[in-house]
Scaffold this motif. Structure first.
Motif, PDB file in Angstrom:
ATOM      1  N   MET A 253       0.828  -1.211   0.000  1.00  0.00           N
ATOM      2  CA  MET A 253       0.000   0.000   0.000  1.00  0.00           C
ATOM      3  C   MET A 253       0.857   1.254   0.000  1.00  0.00           C
ATOM      4  O   MET A 253       0.585   2.219  -0.729  1.00  0.00           O
ATOM      5  N   ALA A 254       1.900   1.242   0.813  1.00  0.00           N
ATOM      6  CA  ALA A 254       2.766   2.416   0.904  1.00  0.00           C
ATOM      7  C   ALA A 254       3.613   2.586  -0.355  1.00  0.00           C
ATOM      8  O   ALA A 254       3.764   3.702  -0.873  1.00  0.00           O
ATOM      9  N   ALA A 255       4.165   1.482  -0.853  1.00  0.00           N
ATOM     10  CA  ALA A 255       5.091   1.562  -1.983  1.00  0.00           C
ATOM     11  C   ALA A 255       4.403   2.002  -3.271  1.00  0.00           C
ATOM     12  O   ALA A 255       5.012   2.673  -4.111  1.00  0.00           O
ATOM     13  N   THR A 266     -11.751  -9.464   9.308  1.00  0.00           N
ATOM     14  CA  THR A 266     -10.606 -10.054  10.014  1.00  0.00           C
ATOM     15  C   THR A 266      -9.280  -9.495   9.513  1.00  0.00           C
ATOM     16  O   THR A 266      -8.359  -9.261  10.299  1.00  0.00           O
ATOM     17  N   VAL A 267      -9.184  -9.261   8.196  1.00  0.00           N
ATOM     18  CA  VAL A 267      -7.940  -8.726   7.634  1.00  0.00           C
ATOM     19  C   VAL A 267      -7.799  -7.247   7.984  1.00  0.00           C
ATOM     20  O   VAL A 267      -6.702  -6.776   8.321  1.00  0.00           O
ATOM     21  N   TRP A 268      -8.896  -6.487   7.920  1.00  0.00           N
ATOM     22  CA  TRP A 268      -8.830  -5.083   8.336  1.00  0.00           C
ATOM     23  C   TRP A 268      -8.367  -4.966   9.792  1.00  0.00           C
ATOM     24  O   TRP A 268      -7.532  -4.113  10.126  1.00  0.00           O
ATOM     25  N   ILE A 269      -8.888  -5.843  10.645  1.00  0.00           N
ATOM     26  CA  ILE A 269      -8.492  -5.819  12.063  1.00  0.00           C
ATOM     27  C   ILE A 269      -7.015  -6.163  12.206  1.00  0.00           C
ATOM     28  O   ILE A 269      -6.289  -5.531  12.988  1.00  0.00           O
ATOM     29  N   ALA A 270      -6.550  -7.146  11.434  1.00  0.00           N
ATOM     30  CA  ALA A 270      -5.131  -7.523  11.487  1.00  0.00           C
ATOM     31  C   ALA A 270      -4.237  -6.357  11.063  1.00  0.00           C
ATOM     32  O   ALA A 270      -3.157  -6.139  11.631  1.00  0.00           O
ATOM     33  N   LEU A 271      -4.667  -5.590  10.070  1.00  0.00           N
ATOM     34  CA  LEU A 271      -3.894  -4.411   9.653  1.00  0.00           C
ATOM     35  C   LEU A 271      -3.813  -3.389  10.780  1.00  0.00           C
ATOM     36  O   LEU A 271      -2.741  -2.837  11.070  1.00  0.00           O
ATOM     37  N   LEU A 272      -4.953  -3.131  11.418  1.00  0.00           N
ATOM     38  CA  LEU A 272      -4.977  -2.158  12.515  1.00  0.00           C
ATOM     39  C   LEU A 272      -4.098  -2.578  13.683  1.00  0.00           C
ATOM     40  O   LEU A 272      -3.533  -1.729  14.384  1.00  0.00           O
ATOM     41  N   ARG A 273      -3.977  -3.885  13.900  1.00  0.00           N
ATOM     42  CA  ARG A 273      -3.201  -4.385  15.041  1.00  0.00           C
ATOM     43  C   ARG A 273      -1.714  -4.554  14.729  1.00  0.00           C
ATOM     44  O   ARG A 273      -0.919  -4.842  15.618  1.00  0.00           O
ATOM     45  N   PHE A 277       1.538  -0.529  11.373  1.00  0.00           N
ATOM     46  CA  PHE A 277       0.443   0.285  10.851  1.00  0.00           C
ATOM     47  C   PHE A 277       0.738   1.777  10.977  1.00  0.00           C
ATOM     48  O   PHE A 277       0.623   2.536  10.014  1.00  0.00           O
ATOM     49  N   ASP A 278       1.115   2.221  12.166  1.00  0.00           N
ATOM     50  CA  ASP A 278       1.320   3.658  12.384  1.00  0.00           C
ATOM     51  C   ASP A 278       2.582   4.187  11.715  1.00  0.00           C
ATOM     52  O   ASP A 278       2.752   5.402  11.591  1.00  0.00           O
ATOM     53  N   GLN A 279       3.458   3.269  11.272  1.00  0.00           N
ATOM     54  CA  GLN A 279       4.680   3.692  10.585  1.00  0.00           C
ATOM     55  C   GLN A 279       4.505   3.736   9.068  1.00  0.00           C
ATOM     56  O   GLN A 279       5.415   4.125   8.343  1.00  0.00           O
ATOM     57  N   THR A 280       3.335   3.317   8.583  1.00  0.00           N
ATOM     58  CA  THR A 280       3.116   3.161   7.145  1.00  0.00           C
ATOM     59  C   THR A 280       2.340   4.339   6.576  1.00  0.00           C
ATOM     60  O   THR A 280       1.350   4.780   7.155  1.00  0.00           O
ATOM     61  N   ASP A 281       2.806   4.836   5.445  1.00  0.00           N
ATOM     62  CA  ASP A 281       2.122   5.938   4.762  1.00  0.00           C
ATOM     63  C   ASP A 281       0.929   5.379   3.983  1.00  0.00           C
ATOM     64  O   ASP A 281       1.087   4.773   2.922  1.00  0.00           O
TER      65      ASP A 281
END
Length: 349
Positions: A253-255, A266-273, A277-281
């Motif tokens: 997503m960032a690249a 479930t995948v959205w939750i995994a991304l948030l956790r 996550f907070d380091q990704t643009d």
């Protein structure tokens, strides 16, 4: 007049997008990059190569493979040739795969290096499969022994057979259920799938400007026909991955400035956790889609807080109708939590 000019099939929509947007990036997977013109030309060569192997209009071709550019090209090559796609869940056991191969009457099975042993084992269980096609994966690899290579088929210089296809012809058989009985094959025509593409473009706002990440399995109708197919129809840029892990998804997503992404809650939750996550643009991400289950209200609120630019859509449907039936749009996510929304264009409920 050339009959193909008026014809409307899944194979034709790629050709028309390539005429409109020849130089636009269409497919990116691993190190592979194809513009729409390149993708369209390759699909025609691949379809001609399949015809040289003896595959004809109406023949069933099963695919047991993870997401890849090879899978994407084969999907459109079969549609252009008039052959019938039979995508198979790669998490099934050999006996379960064999049942689908027998039931569909498939004589050709396409697979990748990682799933080749399962493909061979399944084909050996009283099926009619006599021909194997090797598909390239996201990571570089060598063709599996005893299988015709995707690259060899795509190097075909023979002309594509002039097949009198109609939009009412069978496009694909997608198997569904099987939890309480044997799986049933949903037989879907070009018409059924294309009308559903229109619903996706209008109601889910799949658009030419999208940079979409396709990470959920393409063997499933949701990723294949609610997102990937409509994206090709309108001319989006499409990144394909076979690894729907949080670290890989966030990196992609960032690249690549991904603007559109579908996944179950479930995948959205995994991304948030994810610690990353907070380091990704994720500043380019604007459209978030989910389905298969209801998104918990607290997770929706968290997405709104941590990804304030992202609008959410809940898409609901069933394989038998190609599959989109109803949609809960961005304005109704918190107003009607738990709802599957209202009927999309071309659907009555």
């Amino acid at each position: 007049m050339n009959p193909a000019i008026r014809r409307q099939t899944v194979g034709d929509i790629l050709r028309r997008t390539a005429v409109r947007l020849p130089d636009k990036l269409a497919i990116a997977c691993g190190d592979t990059r194809w513009t729409y013109a390149e993708f369209d030309a390759l699909v025609s060569r691949l379809a001609a190569g399949l015809a040289q192997r003896g595959i004809r209009c109406g023949d069933k071709v099963a695919v047991l493979a993870r997401n890849s550019h090879g899978f994407a090209a084969l999907r459109f090559a079969l549609a252009r040739l008039g052959a019938v796609l039979v995508p198979i869940n790669f998490m099934l056991k050999a006996e379960e795969v064999a049942y689908i191969l027998r039931h569909a009457g498939a004589r050709t099975l396409a697979t990748d290096s990682g799933l080749a042993p399962l493909a061979r084992a399944a084909a050996a269980i009283e099926t009619e499969v006599t021909d194997f096609i090797w598909l390239p994966g996201e990571a570089p690899g060598e063709p599996a022994d005893g299988m015709v290579s995707f690259h060899d088929l795509a190097a075909c210089s023979a002309p594509l057979p002039d097949t009198p296809l109609q939009s009412t012809d069978l496009l694909q058989i997608v198997y569904t259920s099987g939890t309480e009985s044997s799986p049933k094959g949903a037989m879907l025509t070009h018409d059924a799938v294309l009308w559903q593409y229109v619903s996706c473009c209008i109601n889910a706002e799949v658009a030419e400007a999208d940079v979409a990440l396709h990470a959920l399995p393409l063997y499933h109708c949701a990723q294949l026909d609610v997102f990937f197919g409509p994206a090709i129809y309108v001319g989006s840029t499409n990144y394909i991955t076979s690894q729907p892990t949080p670290d890989n998804l966030l990196a992609l997503m960032a690249a690549h400035g991904i603007t559109s992404f579908f996944a179950p809650p479930t995948v959205w939750i995994a991304l948030l956790r994810s610690p990353l996550f907070d380091q990704t643009d994720l500043s380019q991400l604007a459209k978030g889609y989910y389905g298969a289950s209801i998104m918990p209200v607290e997770v929706m609120k968290e997405i709104a807080r941590r990804l304030p630019k992202v609008q959410l859509w809940n898409l609901y449907g069933q394989t038998e109708i190609a599959p989109l039936a109803t949609m809960l749009g961005p304005q109704d996510q918190l107003r009607k939590p738990g709802s599957a929304g209202r009927a999309v264009l071309n659907v009555e409920t």
